[in-house]
Design an enzyme around this catalytic site. Sequence first.
Site, PDB file in Angstrom:
ATOM      1  N   SER A  68      16.985  48.276  50.649  1.00  0.00           N
ATOM      2  CA  SER A  68      18.367  47.927  50.318  1.00  0.00           C
ATOM      3  C   SER A  68      18.488  46.428  50.105  1.00  0.00           C
ATOM      4  CB  SER A  68      19.302  48.439  51.418  1.00  0.00           C
ATOM      5  OG  SER A  68      20.656  48.240  51.065  1.00  0.00           O
TER       6      SER A  68
ATOM      7  N   ASP B 170      23.951  45.177  44.965  1.00  0.00           N
ATOM      8  CA  ASP B 170      22.903  44.878  45.939  1.00  0.00           C
ATOM      9  C   ASP B 170      21.555  45.387  45.454  1.00  0.00           C
ATOM     10  OD1 ASP B 170      23.278  47.623  46.367  1.00  0.00           O
ATOM     11  OD2 ASP B 170      22.986  47.470  48.527  1.00  0.00           O
TER      12      ASP B 170
ATOM     13  N   ASP C 123      19.544  47.821  46.001  1.00  0.00           N
ATOM     14  CA  ASP C 123      19.270  49.208  45.599  1.00  0.00           C
ATOM     15  C   ASP C 123      20.473  49.861  44.910  1.00  0.00           C
ATOM     16  OD1 ASP C 123      20.776  49.451  47.978  1.00  0.00           O
ATOM     17  OD2 ASP C 123      19.806  51.336  48.518  1.00  0.00           O
TER      18      ASP C 123
ATOM     19  N   ASP D 154      23.644  50.602  45.570  1.00  0.00           N
ATOM     20  CA  ASP D 154      24.666  51.510  46.099  1.00  0.00           C
ATOM     21  C   ASP D 154      25.929  50.780  46.556  1.00  0.00           C
ATOM     22  OD1 ASP D 154      23.647  50.417  48.449  1.00  0.00           O
ATOM     23  OD2 ASP D 154      22.822  52.307  49.211  1.00  0.00           O
TER      24      ASP D 154
ATOM     25  N   GLU E 175      33.867  51.309  52.996  1.00  0.00           N
ATOM     26  CA  GLU E 175      33.213  50.575  54.078  1.00  0.00           C
ATOM     27  C   GLU E 175      33.233  49.082  53.762  1.00  0.00           C
ATOM     28  OE1 GLU E 175      29.146  50.865  56.781  1.00  0.00           O
ATOM     29  OE2 GLU E 175      29.094  51.501  54.700  1.00  0.00           O
TER      30      GLU E 175
ATOM     31  N   HIS F 248      29.893  49.834  50.641  1.00  0.00           N
ATOM     32  CA  HIS F 248      29.576  51.240  50.364  1.00  0.00           C
ATOM     33  C   HIS F 248      30.903  51.987  50.189  1.00  0.00           C
ATOM     34  CE1 HIS F 248      25.230  51.334  51.278  1.00  0.00           C
ATOM     35  NE2 HIS F 248      25.498  50.451  52.229  1.00  0.00           N
TER      36      HIS F 248
END
Length: 499
Positions: A122, A259, A261, A263, A344, A348
Amino acid sequence: MFPKPQPVLVPNTYAYESEPMVKATGFREYDARWLFGKEINLMGVQALGMGLGVLIRELGQKPEIVTGHDFRGYSASIKYALMTGLMAAGCKVHDIGLAVTPMAYFAQFDLDVPCVAMVTASHNDNGWTGVKMGINRPMTFGPDEMNRLKEIVLGAEFDNKPGGSYQFHENYPARYIADLTRRPKLKRKLKVVVACGNGTAGAFAPQVMEAIGCEVIPLDTELDHTFPKYNPNPEDMEMLHAIRDAVLEHKADVGLGFDGDGDRCGVVDNTGEEIFADKVGVMLARDMSAVIKDATFVVDVKSTGLFVTDPVLQAQGAKTTYWKTGHSYMKRRTFETKALAGFEKSGHFFFNAPVGRGYDDGLVSAIAICEMLDRAPGKTMADLKDALPKTWSSPTMSPHCADETKYGVVAAVVKHFEEAQKNGAQVAGQAIRDLVTVNGVRVTCADGSWGLVRASSNKPELVVVVESPVSEQRMHDMFEAMNVVLRTHPEVGAYNQTI
């Protein structure tokens, strides 16, 4: 037979090349994360794959799994080691190649495959590796599955089966991009800075945003796994400031940062000011609940109090509940409560139908932000932000604290504030209004100012967040009140950033 994993092996030795090394602390609450070479070796990754195969069968799921890898210099080799373990355990492996994490989640639906194991660290710095896993789409592992996986792997409870196989899906990103862009084009011409920090999203994000009708200003979208400018993390001020500079230089409508990765999505408005993800969530909740009646949302405990107090959300009948921080906890809660979306603080975002399939995808978030602007002709991103009631919020601040000690420190901090509340003691010069201890401790004072301390779920760190609806000074007061307590614990080190 396969050797039992060792917690420590010395590189450049016979043992290091002949035995698996897996440090126990790599099994975190809902992800697996290790420093590659120091805490796990390739045989250790192979053991992880074999253990995951055992767990898949143990939980009654079909042994068929999607895997992909992020853009780091060592991620492909880790993925191949993981796949050898999965195939040894009798799993059919569907390899989608280089991918952002949500592409692997999408492949579970698109290929009708129940399980996923995405090789990614991540937003962690180079040197880290890890795996995001799930066997029941769109959800990923929580503590129960991670603890059982840890037992299987560290105890070498392997039960290899024949029948493992491998299938590579050529040009798979085209299917993912087609799915994201199968929607009406934006009516409004938006100029968008797309920032990827030289991470994996750079291979996909610019063309997705162009396909929905945006004019794209690319920023560090060339893939370079040395991350020469900064770590691709849209919570870090260094990346946000780079986006700010590009937005101002090009007079863009919005800056979007992804970011490592892909997500998560960070946002900078047209004036160059970063909007923390929880405030973006409030803006999206306003937009969505205006269209969808009786909308319900889930937000994590790090997030702004506006989700409950905002008069627009109240007038539109929106309902919000707070839940544990962590993409796996939030994803599960959003799915199980059938909420319209979960937001979040880290960025996320989880959209259920009609916007998404329940998993976190930074590009779906970016599209939702652009569509929000499309539904607000004549208004800028700053206008939408400024329409929110004013609060002063910190970024996520993370002091170093070893994995072995961080939970004990947090337990002591929780106890400190529970005793303070019981004894009528003041925090930052005010009485404690309430404590939320579902995930660390969130201390709210009489004037609504609050501070949170919790353990990071995926790094050797604590997490500190503060907010005040009163003033910037009160935000600083809350930070000082939290920090004074933390400094009584010598195990707590320096912050990555502070206000």
